[in-house]
Design a protein around this motif. Structure first.
Motif, PDB file in Angstrom:
ATOM      1  N   LYS A 115     -22.836 -38.451  46.148  1.00 58.31           N
ATOM      2  CA  LYS A 115     -21.871 -37.956  45.169  1.00 58.31           C
ATOM      3  C   LYS A 115     -22.196 -38.610  43.818  1.00 58.31           C
ATOM      4  O   LYS A 115     -22.961 -39.587  43.781  1.00 58.31           O
ATOM      5  N   LYS A 116     -21.624 -38.067  42.778  1.00 61.93           N
ATOM      6  CA  LYS A 116     -21.907 -38.594  41.437  1.00 61.93           C
ATOM      7  C   LYS A 116     -21.568 -40.078  41.390  1.00 61.93           C
ATOM      8  O   LYS A 116     -20.434 -40.474  41.687  1.00 61.93           O
ATOM      9  N   ASP A 117     -22.558 -40.929  41.047  1.00 58.45           N
ATOM     10  CA  ASP A 117     -22.299 -42.365  40.973  1.00 58.45           C
ATOM     11  C   ASP A 117     -22.867 -42.990  39.708  1.00 58.45           C
ATOM     12  O   ASP A 117     -22.650 -44.166  39.435  1.00 58.45           O
ATOM     13  N   THR A 166     -24.398 -42.038  35.425  1.00 54.37           N
ATOM     14  CA  THR A 166     -24.686 -41.103  34.341  1.00 54.37           C
ATOM     15  C   THR A 166     -25.964 -41.625  33.688  1.00 54.37           C
ATOM     16  O   THR A 166     -25.969 -42.746  33.198  1.00 54.37           O
ATOM     17  N   ASP A 179     -25.927 -35.775  34.802  1.00 60.23           N
ATOM     18  CA  ASP A 179     -24.902 -35.991  35.828  1.00 60.23           C
ATOM     19  C   ASP A 179     -25.638 -36.222  37.155  1.00 60.23           C
ATOM     20  O   ASP A 179     -26.309 -35.317  37.661  1.00 60.23           O
ATOM     21  N   VAL A 185     -15.757 -45.466  32.232  1.00 60.27           N
ATOM     22  CA  VAL A 185     -14.803 -44.511  32.793  1.00 60.27           C
ATOM     23  C   VAL A 185     -14.879 -43.215  31.990  1.00 60.27           C
ATOM     24  O   VAL A 185     -15.144 -43.236  30.793  1.00 60.27           O
ATOM     25  N   GLU A 186     -14.696 -42.107  32.709  1.00 60.02           N
ATOM     26  CA  GLU A 186     -14.557 -40.836  32.002  1.00 60.02           C
ATOM     27  C   GLU A 186     -13.077 -40.617  31.845  1.00 60.02           C
ATOM     28  O   GLU A 186     -12.322 -40.713  32.830  1.00 60.02           O
ATOM     29  N   THR A 239     -10.787 -39.975  35.020  1.00 63.36           N
ATOM     30  CA  THR A 239     -11.200 -38.983  36.025  1.00 63.36           C
ATOM     31  C   THR A 239     -12.427 -39.430  36.823  1.00 63.36           C
ATOM     32  O   THR A 239     -12.786 -38.801  37.822  1.00 63.36           O
ATOM     33  N   TYR A 240     -13.106 -40.485  36.357  1.00 69.12           N
ATOM     34  CA  TYR A 240     -14.325 -40.944  37.047  1.00 69.12           C
ATOM     35  C   TYR A 240     -14.617 -42.361  36.572  1.00 69.12           C
ATOM     36  O   TYR A 240     -14.286 -42.723  35.437  1.00 69.12           O
ATOM     37  N   LYS A 241     -15.235 -43.140  37.470  1.00 70.96           N
ATOM     38  CA  LYS A 241     -15.567 -44.522  37.090  1.00 70.96           C
ATOM     39  C   LYS A 241     -16.940 -44.881  37.635  1.00 70.96           C
ATOM     40  O   LYS A 241     -17.282 -44.497  38.756  1.00 70.96           O
ATOM     41  N   GLU A 242     -17.758 -45.593  36.858  1.00 65.41           N
ATOM     42  CA  GLU A 242     -19.033 -46.108  37.377  1.00 65.41           C
ATOM     43  C   GLU A 242     -19.220 -47.544  36.912  1.00 65.41           C
ATOM     44  O   GLU A 242     -18.719 -47.935  35.867  1.00 65.41           O
TER      45      GLU A 242
END
Ligand SMILES: Cc1cc2nc3c(=O)[nH]c(=O)nc-3n(C[C@H](O)[C@H](O)[C@H](O)COP(=O)(O)OP(=O)(O)OC[C@H]3O[C@@H](n4cnc5c(N)ncnc54)[C@H](O)[C@@H]3O)c2cc1C
Length: 355
Positions: free
Chosen positions: A43-45, A47, A91, A146-147, A224-227
Motif C-alpha cells: 500500500k502507499k507508504d 512519496t 505516489d 502528513v497529507e 488523510t495520510y502519514k509517512e
C-alpha cells in the motif's frame, strides 16, 4: 527447492524498478526471477519526489508536477522556476500497483516471503536490503509527513516549498517541506538532518500540528495520510560479492547531501538491464566520485556548523535554479559545479576539509 537465474532481495523501490525494467525490455522471456519480499500487502507508504532531469518509466504514477518552487529562511524568501526540470511527486501506491500487475503476467517471475524458501546457491542476486551498522557519528535525514485536506482553499498549487527554515532549529538542521497537490490538499513534512541520537527531535506530530495551525494558520483540516522515514546520509556496509549486486539504498544510490535516491535507482536499473548478458563481469555503477567528494565535505560542514546550514542552503539558490538542480541531481558540468562552490562560505568549507 526451486532454483532461479536471478533473485531480487527486497521488492521495494529498487527491487521492483529493476524487475520492471528487465520485464519490459524482455530480459525475462527465457530467464527466471524470484523476488523476495516479506511485506503482507502493498500500500502507499512513501512519496518519491525529484526534479525530472531524465526520462523514467513511471510518468503515469506522478501525482503532480511543479514548475515553480520557493525556499525560505526567517525574513527572506526566494521564488524560483524549474520549467526545464519539473519537480515530480510519485505516489508509491500507484507505483507498486503498476509494477506488480505487469510482473504477474510473466510465469517466469515468482514471489516469496523469505529467501530460505528457494535454493539461491547458483543464482545471480540483486540485493536491496541495506546493512546498517550502528554508529553514533552517522548523519541521517529523518522526517515525518502528513497529507492534509483543508475545508477552505488554502494552497497555491502552482508552487511548492522545498525548504522552510523558519522554524525551531534546536541546535540542529530542521526545515519544513510542502507539496501542494491542489488548493485544499498538501503533503507537509518536518525534516531533520542530524545524528538522530536526540529523541526530542522526534515529536513529529507536535511539530507538524504547530506548523500547520500556528505558522500556516490553518485551523480546519483533516489528516488523510502519514509517512515517516529515515534516510542514511552514509553508505551502508553491504559486502561486494562476485554473484551479487547491491541496489537501491544498499547499493549506494542515495545522494548523501540531499537524500535523493529515486532517479539514481532508475538509472542503475537501466544500467543493469543494458548489461544483463554480461552481469558477472559488470563494472560497479556508482554516483560519480566528484559528488561523493563534494558531499563528504558538505556533510562535514553540516556536522560542525548546523547553525550555518539554513543560510548555506538558501544562498546556494542565488545562482540559477537550473544549475543548482543539475548539481543536486548529479548532472552538473565542471563550470556549474564551480558556480555552486562559489556560493559557499570559503573559510568554513576549507576548515572542514582539513580538520
Ligand atoms: C518515507 C520515505 C520517503 C522518501 N522520499 C524520497 C523522495 O522524495 N525522493 C527520493 O529520491 N528518495 C526518497 N526516499 C529515499 C529512497 O528513495 C527510498 O528509501 C526508496 O524506497 C529506497 O529504495 P530501496 O529499494 O533501496 O528500499 P525500499 O524501498 O525500502 O525497499 C526495500 C525492501 O526490502 C524489504 N525487506 C526488508 N527486509 C528484508 C529481508 N530480510 N528480505 C527481503 N526483503 C526485505 C522491505 O520490505 C522493502 O520492501 C524516501 C525514503 C523514505 C523512507
Amino acid at each position: 527447492m526451486k532454483e532461479f537465474d536471478y533473485i531480487i532481495i527486497g521488492g521495494g523501490c529498487a527491487g521492483l524498478s529493476l524487475a520492471y525494467e528487465l520485464e519490459v525490455h524482455e530480459k525475462l522471456n527465457d530467464k527466471t526471477l524470484a523476488i523476495i519480499e516479506p511485506r503482507q500487502e502493498y500500500k502507499k507508504d512513501k512519496t518519491w519526489s525529484f526534479w525530472k532531469v531524465m526520462p523514467h518509466n513511471f510518468d503515469d504514477c506522478v501525482k503532480k508536477n511543479w514548475e515553480n518552487f520557493s525556499i525560505n529562511i526567517p525574513g527572506k524568501t526566494n521564488y524560483l522556476e524549474c520549467k526545464n526540470y519539473p519537480y515530480q511527486s510519485i505516489d508509491s501506491g500507484l507505483f507498486y500497483k503498476k509494477i506488480n500487475n505487469k510482473l504477474k503476467e510473466n510465469k517466469n517471475i515468482s514471489f516469496f516471503k523469505d529467501i530460505t524458501e528457494i535454493n539461491s546457491r547458483n543464482s545471480f542476486i540483486f540485493n536491496s536490503v541495506p546493512e546498517i551498522k550502528k554508529n553514533h557519528l552517522n548523519l541521517w535525514q529523518h522526517f515525518c509527513g502528513v497529507e492534509i485536506e483543508t475545508k477552505k482553499n488554502f494552497f497555491d498549487e502552482e508552487i511548492f516549498n522545498l525548504m522552510d527554515f523558519d522554524c525551531e532549529q534546536r541546535e540542529s538542521v530542521h526545515f519544513f517541506y510542502t507539496l501542494p497537490y491542489s488548493k485544499n490538499r498538501a503533503l507537509i513534512e518536518t525534516t531533520w538532518l542530524s545524528k538522530m541520537n536526540d529523541n526530542s527531535q522526534k515529536d513529529y506530530d507536535k511539530q507538524i500540528k504547530e506548523y500547520v495551525e500556528n505558522h500556516l494558520k490553518i485551523k480546519d483540516y483533516e489528516i488523510t495520510y502519514k509517512e515517516e522515514g529515515a534516510i542514511p546520509l552514509f553508505y551502508p556496509s553491504n559486502k561486494k560479492e562476485k554473484n551479487k549486486i547491491n541496489i537501491g539504498t544498499a547499493g549506494g544510490m542515495t545522494r548523501l547531501s540531499t537524500g535523493y535516491t529515486f532517479l539514481n535507482i532508475q538509472e542503475h536499473s537501466k544500467y543493469i538491464r543494458e548489461n544483463i548478458e554480461n552481469i558477472y563481469n559488470l563494472k560497479r555503477f556508482e554516483i560519480s566520485k566528484k559528488y561523493q567528494f563534494l558531499d563528504d565535505i558538505f556533510l562535514r560542514v553540516l556536522n560542525k556548523n548546523p547553525e550555518k546550514m539554513s543560510n548555506i542552503f538558501f544562498n546556494m539558490f542565488n545562482t540559477s535554479p537550473k544549475t543548482v538542480i543539475k548539481f543536486l541531481s548529479n548532472k552538473s558540468n565542471f563550470y556549474e559545479d564551480l558556480k555552486i562552490i562559489l556560493q559557499m562560505p570559503k573559510l568554513t568549507f576549507i576548515k572542514a576539509i582539513f580538520y
